[in-house]
Design an enzyme around this catalytic site. Structure first.
Site, PDB file in Angstrom:
ATOM      1  N   SER A 127      -2.657  -6.322   5.299  1.00  0.00           N
ATOM      2  CA  SER A 127      -2.647  -4.767   5.907  1.00  0.00           C
ATOM      3  C   SER A 127      -3.961  -5.312   6.926  1.00  0.00           C
ATOM      4  CB  SER A 127      -3.209  -4.229   4.139  1.00  0.00           C
ATOM      5  OG  SER A 127      -3.703  -2.502   5.021  1.00  0.00           O
ATOM      6  N   GLU A 129      -5.494  -3.082   6.902  1.00  0.00           N
ATOM      7  CA  GLU A 129      -7.447  -2.224   6.396  1.00  0.00           C
ATOM      8  C   GLU A 129      -8.109  -3.791   5.734  1.00  0.00           C
ATOM      9  OE1 GLU A 129      -8.559   0.677   4.871  1.00  0.00           O
ATOM     10  OE2 GLU A 129      -7.132   1.283   6.033  1.00  0.00           O
ATOM     11  N   TYR A 151      -8.415  -0.738  -1.996  1.00  0.00           N
ATOM     12  CA  TYR A 151      -7.358  -1.151  -1.817  1.00  0.00           C
ATOM     13  C   TYR A 151      -6.818  -2.404  -1.468  1.00  0.00           C
ATOM     14  CZ  TYR A 151      -2.640  -1.690   1.262  1.00  0.00           C
ATOM     15  OH  TYR A 151      -2.026  -1.642   2.274  1.00  0.00           O
TER      16      TYR A 151
HETATM   17  P1  NAP Z   1       5.430   2.902   0.239  1.00  0.00           P
HETATM   18  O1  NAP Z   1       5.852   3.772   0.753  1.00  0.00           O
HETATM   19  O2  NAP Z   1       3.799   3.491  -0.583  1.00  0.00           O
HETATM   20  O3  NAP Z   1       6.163   2.468  -1.461  1.00  0.00           O
HETATM   21  C1  NAP Z   1       5.083   1.725  -2.324  1.00  0.00           C
HETATM   22  C2  NAP Z   1       6.335   0.946  -2.817  1.00  0.00           C
HETATM   23  O4  NAP Z   1       6.010  -0.025  -4.404  1.00  0.00           O
HETATM   24  C3  NAP Z   1       7.562   1.738  -4.156  1.00  0.00           C
HETATM   25  O5  NAP Z   1       8.609   1.146  -3.770  1.00  0.00           O
HETATM   26  C4  NAP Z   1       6.563   2.159  -5.267  1.00  0.00           C
HETATM   27  O6  NAP Z   1       7.529   2.321  -5.797  1.00  0.00           O
HETATM   28  C5  NAP Z   1       6.217   0.947  -5.212  1.00  0.00           C
HETATM   29  N1  NAP Z   1       5.261   0.327  -6.589  1.00  0.00           N
HETATM   30  C6  NAP Z   1       4.176   1.557  -6.900  1.00  0.00           C
HETATM   31  N2  NAP Z   1       3.699   0.514  -7.462  1.00  0.00           N
HETATM   32  C7  NAP Z   1       4.986  -0.534  -8.150  1.00  0.00           C
HETATM   33  C8  NAP Z   1       5.267  -0.887  -9.550  1.00  0.00           C
HETATM   34  N3  NAP Z   1       4.410  -1.167 -10.366  1.00  0.00           N
HETATM   35  N4  NAP Z   1       6.228  -1.725  -9.950  1.00  0.00           N
HETATM   36  C9  NAP Z   1       6.974  -2.502  -8.517  1.00  0.00           C
HETATM   37  N5  NAP Z   1       7.088  -1.804  -7.756  1.00  0.00           N
HETATM   38  C10 NAP Z   1       6.194  -0.175  -7.208  1.00  0.00           C
HETATM   39  O7  NAP Z   1       4.737   1.440   0.610  1.00  0.00           O
HETATM   40  P2  NAP Z   1       5.148   1.282   2.502  1.00  0.00           P
HETATM   41  O8  NAP Z   1       4.160   2.135   3.279  1.00  0.00           O
HETATM   42  O9  NAP Z   1       6.682   1.403   2.409  1.00  0.00           O
HETATM   43  O10 NAP Z   1       4.064  -0.221   2.163  1.00  0.00           O
HETATM   44  C11 NAP Z   1       5.237  -0.973   2.208  1.00  0.00           C
HETATM   45  C12 NAP Z   1       3.721  -2.052   1.686  1.00  0.00           C
HETATM   46  O11 NAP Z   1       3.431  -2.620   2.957  1.00  0.00           O
HETATM   47  C13 NAP Z   1       2.809  -2.101   0.798  1.00  0.00           C
HETATM   48  O12 NAP Z   1       2.677  -2.741   0.074  1.00  0.00           O
HETATM   49  C14 NAP Z   1       1.731  -1.262   1.569  1.00  0.00           C
HETATM   50  O13 NAP Z   1       0.725  -1.750   0.947  1.00  0.00           O
HETATM   51  C15 NAP Z   1       1.763  -2.907   3.204  1.00  0.00           C
HETATM   52  N6  NAP Z   1       1.331  -2.090   4.305  1.00  0.00           N
HETATM   53  C16 NAP Z   1       1.709  -0.924   4.646  1.00  0.00           C
HETATM   54  C17 NAP Z   1       1.690  -0.797   5.665  1.00  0.00           C
HETATM   55  C18 NAP Z   1       1.636   0.824   6.332  1.00  0.00           C
HETATM   56  O14 NAP Z   1       1.437   1.199   7.244  1.00  0.00           O
HETATM   57  N7  NAP Z   1       3.190   1.459   5.475  1.00  0.00           N
HETATM   58  C19 NAP Z   1       0.804  -1.119   6.748  1.00  0.00           C
HETATM   59  C20 NAP Z   1       0.361  -2.294   5.842  1.00  0.00           C
HETATM   60  C21 NAP Z   1       0.748  -2.735   5.043  1.00  0.00           C
HETATM   61  P3  NAP Z   1       7.861   3.984  -6.518  1.00  0.00           P
HETATM   62  O15 NAP Z   1       9.155   4.296  -5.900  1.00  0.00           O
HETATM   63  O16 NAP Z   1       7.823   3.746  -8.046  1.00  0.00           O
HETATM   64  O17 NAP Z   1       6.404   4.394  -6.385  1.00  0.00           O
HETATM   65  O1  G4F Z   2      -2.810   7.763   6.640  1.00  0.00           O
HETATM   66  P1  G4F Z   2      -4.180   7.092   6.436  1.00  0.00           P
HETATM   67  O2  G4F Z   2      -3.846   7.797   4.783  1.00  0.00           O
HETATM   68  O3  G4F Z   2      -3.566   5.585   6.561  1.00  0.00           O
HETATM   69  P2  G4F Z   2      -4.585   4.912   6.174  1.00  0.00           P
HETATM   70  O4  G4F Z   2      -5.439   4.889   5.295  1.00  0.00           O
HETATM   71  O5  G4F Z   2      -5.311   3.555   7.434  1.00  0.00           O
HETATM   72  O6  G4F Z   2      -3.863   3.250   5.415  1.00  0.00           O
HETATM   73  C1  G4F Z   2      -2.769   3.257   5.623  1.00  0.00           C
HETATM   74  O7  G4F Z   2      -2.374   2.030   6.362  1.00  0.00           O
HETATM   75  C2  G4F Z   2      -2.420   0.652   6.295  1.00  0.00           C
HETATM   76  C3  G4F Z   2      -2.294  -0.483   6.848  1.00  0.00           C
HETATM   77  O8  G4F Z   2      -4.157  -0.123   7.638  1.00  0.00           O
HETATM   78  C4  G4F Z   2      -1.660   0.695   4.846  1.00  0.00           C
HETATM   79  F1  G4F Z   2      -2.211  -1.095   4.457  1.00  0.00           F
HETATM   80  C5  G4F Z   2      -1.654   1.119   3.612  1.00  0.00           C
HETATM   81  O9  G4F Z   2      -0.944   1.102   2.866  1.00  0.00           O
HETATM   82  C6  G4F Z   2      -1.590   2.893   4.380  1.00  0.00           C
HETATM   83  O10 G4F Z   2      -0.389   2.781   5.139  1.00  0.00           O
HETATM   84  O11 G4F Z   2      -5.820   7.409   7.037  1.00  0.00           O
HETATM   85  C7  G4F Z   2      -5.870   7.120   8.463  1.00  0.00           C
HETATM   86  C8  G4F Z   2      -6.453   7.583   8.658  1.00  0.00           C
HETATM   87  C9  G4F Z   2      -7.745   7.348   7.331  1.00  0.00           C
HETATM   88  O12 G4F Z   2      -9.127   7.026   8.263  1.00  0.00           O
HETATM   89  C10 G4F Z   2      -7.977   8.387   6.884  1.00  0.00           C
HETATM   90  O13 G4F Z   2      -9.850   9.433   6.329  1.00  0.00           O
HETATM   91  O14 G4F Z   2      -6.366   9.111   8.662  1.00  0.00           O
HETATM   92  C11 G4F Z   2      -7.770   9.461   8.174  1.00  0.00           C
HETATM   93  N1  G4F Z   2      -7.595  11.214   7.793  1.00  0.00           N
HETATM   94  C12 G4F Z   2      -7.658  12.752   8.256  1.00  0.00           C
HETATM   95  N2  G4F Z   2      -7.839  13.301   7.315  1.00  0.00           N
HETATM   96  C13 G4F Z   2      -6.681  11.316   6.407  1.00  0.00           C
HETATM   97  C14 G4F Z   2      -6.515  12.573   6.571  1.00  0.00           C
HETATM   98  N3  G4F Z   2      -5.804  10.620   5.801  1.00  0.00           N
HETATM   99  C15 G4F Z   2      -5.161  10.751   4.810  1.00  0.00           C
HETATM  100  N4  G4F Z   2      -4.229  10.273   4.190  1.00  0.00           N
HETATM  101  N5  G4F Z   2      -5.172  12.950   5.059  1.00  0.00           N
HETATM  102  C16 G4F Z   2      -5.794  13.635   5.700  1.00  0.00           C
HETATM  103  O15 G4F Z   2      -5.702  14.314   5.008  1.00  0.00           O
END
Ligand code: NAP
Ligand code: G4F
Length: 327
Positions: A127, A129, A151
């Site tokens: 990520s 992050e 995280y």
């Molecule tokens: P998400 O929608 O939150 O999905 C997370 C998945 O992990 C869900 O299927 C969840 O299952 C499963 N999970 C959580 N705990 C588990 C456990 N103990 N054993 C087995 N499965 C488990 O995340 P996403 O947005 O698709 O992201 C996919 C991956 O990319 C994550 O690792 C996230 O951290 C990473 N990532 C995401 C972003 C982004 O912007 N989306 C960016 C960078 C990296 P349940 O359905 O049961 O909760």
């Molecule tokens: O949407 P967010 O919660 O995503 P964040 O923290 O960037 O993390 C996501 O992206 C990561 C990749 O860079 C992944 F690794 C991670 O698993 C996840 O998918 O927040 C985005 C930004 C933050 O700065 C937060 O402080 O939006 C700001 N924010 C402002 N108001 C808020 C809110 N975030 C959330 N969730 N809810 C609010 O009301």
């Protein structure tokens, strides 16, 4: 036959990646953890119309024995480790759980591969992050990491374990350092989906105000559909490696709101308020990725613009709210 095994198959990326791999002729298997709400567990797969095409296996990333058992059964050619406690804000409330799943879970997966199927190709969902308090204006594979949350610290451990198992045991393990990617299947707790859902409810007269946290935070937002293609491309390379996947454009939460409200002819200033409950103990102020390596080596570029992404998300939420649909 190519056979993929995904952890996190019920999440946003798991659903899009499953659809992508099925379209490429893969047999797709996914890990699901036991849930008391098993009827909604595969809601995203159902949304994409592929729930009956993905083979689900009971297990948990924190249970090494379950991973070994499933790998022995499935014998996958590619593994995508997408499972994580992925919500940054929750990682301060549940730091140990986040470490157990997001950090040690990846180590479990790597160990299971090393023991059962060391020639299987492996993708780790790293990520942006991990860049946290960013040390360079545009972050690339060379930018030093500076995690700002439990995280991010957990993801950093998983990232380095992926590199280490490549170097120590010769695993074909690649790490995708993905910047934020969104879609209509994004969880409602993340800011983009919270905004587009709020816009839909306000437009349809069900809500008047939307409370958010830090409006000045900036992110490099892309579409999940584009990003899962990059995951697959990484595993098609002869050599495993690490890649930044991003659009190269960053905008603030405030600007995201402005575009989303304008899409339905509303002004964000009339509806958005700041509530300190949504602020974080430490913030990642700005992320901006440099996807040059992915373009050069994978021939990958983000195809969806931010405006197209927001339009698609608002339309989906209008439809969902009108029909009172789950997700
Ligand atoms: P998400 O929608 O939150 O999905 C997370 C998945 O992990 C869900 O299927 C969840 O299952 C499963 N999970 C959580 N705990 C588990 C456990 N103990 N054993 C087995 N499965 C488990 O995340 P996403 O947005 O698709 O992201 C996919 C991956 O990319 C994550 O690792 C996230 O951290 C990473 N990532 C995401 C972003 C982004 O912007 N989306 C960016 C960078 C990296 P349940 O359905 O049961 O909760
Ligand atoms: O949407 P967010 O919660 O995503 P964040 O923290 O960037 O993390 C996501 O992206 C990561 C990749 O860079 C992944 F690794 C991670 O698993 C996840 O998918 O927040 C985005 C930004 C933050 O700065 C937060 O402080 O939006 C700001 N924010 C402002 N108001 C808020 C809110 N975030 C959330 N969730 N809810 C609010 O009301």
């Amino acid at each position: 036959m190519k056979r993929a095994f995904l952890t996190g198959v019920t999440g946003q990326d798991g659903a899009y990646l499953s659809r992508f791999l099925l379209s490429k002729g893969y047999e797709v298997h996914g890990l699901v953890r036991r849930s008391a709400s098993s009827d909604v567990m595969d809601a995203r797969l159902k949304w994409l119309g592929i729930a009956d095409k993905v083979v689900l296996h009971d297990g948990n990333l924190t249970d090494l024995s379950s991973l070994i058992r499933v790998l022995q059964e499935v014998k996958p050619t590619e593994i995508y480790n997408l499972a994580a406690q992925s919500f940054v804000k929750s990682s301060w409330h549940q730091p140990l759980l986040t470490g157990t799943v997001t950090a040690l879970g990846a180590a479990n997966m790597l160990e299971a591969i090393r023991i059962v199927c060391p020639s299987t190709r492996f993708y780790q969902a790293s990520s942006s992050e991990m860049f946290g308090l960013a040390q360079e204006k545009m972050q690339s594979e060379q930018t030093p990491f500076y995690p700002r949350s439990p995280y991010a610290a957990a993801k950093l451990y998983a990232h380095w374990m992926t590199v280490n198992y490549r170097e120590s045991f010769g695993l074909h393990s690649s790490s995708g350092i993905l910047f934020n990617h969104e879609s209509p299947l994004r969880g409602i707790e993340f800011v983009t989906r919270k905004i587009t859902d709020g816009v839909a409810r306000i437009k349809l007269g069900l809500l008047t105000k939307l409370a958010l946290g830090n409006l000045d935070a900036k992110r490099d937002w892309g579409h999940a559909q584009d990003y899962v293609r990059a995951m697959w491309l990484m595993l098609q390379q002869d050599k495993p490696d690490d890649y930044v996947i991003a659009t190269g454009r960053t905008v603030s939460v405030r600007e995201f709101c402005r575009i989303a409200f304008a899409y339905v002819q509303l002004k964000m200033e009339d509806h958005v308020s700041v509530d300190e409950r949504f602020l974080r103990p430490a913030e990642v102020d700005v992320l901006l990725g440099n996807p040059a390596k992915a373009k050069e080596k994978l021939n990958w570029v983000a195809e969806t613009t931010l405006e197209e992404l927001i339009g698609e998300m608002v339309e989906a939420d209008l439809e969902r709210v009108r029909r009172n649909k789950h997700l």
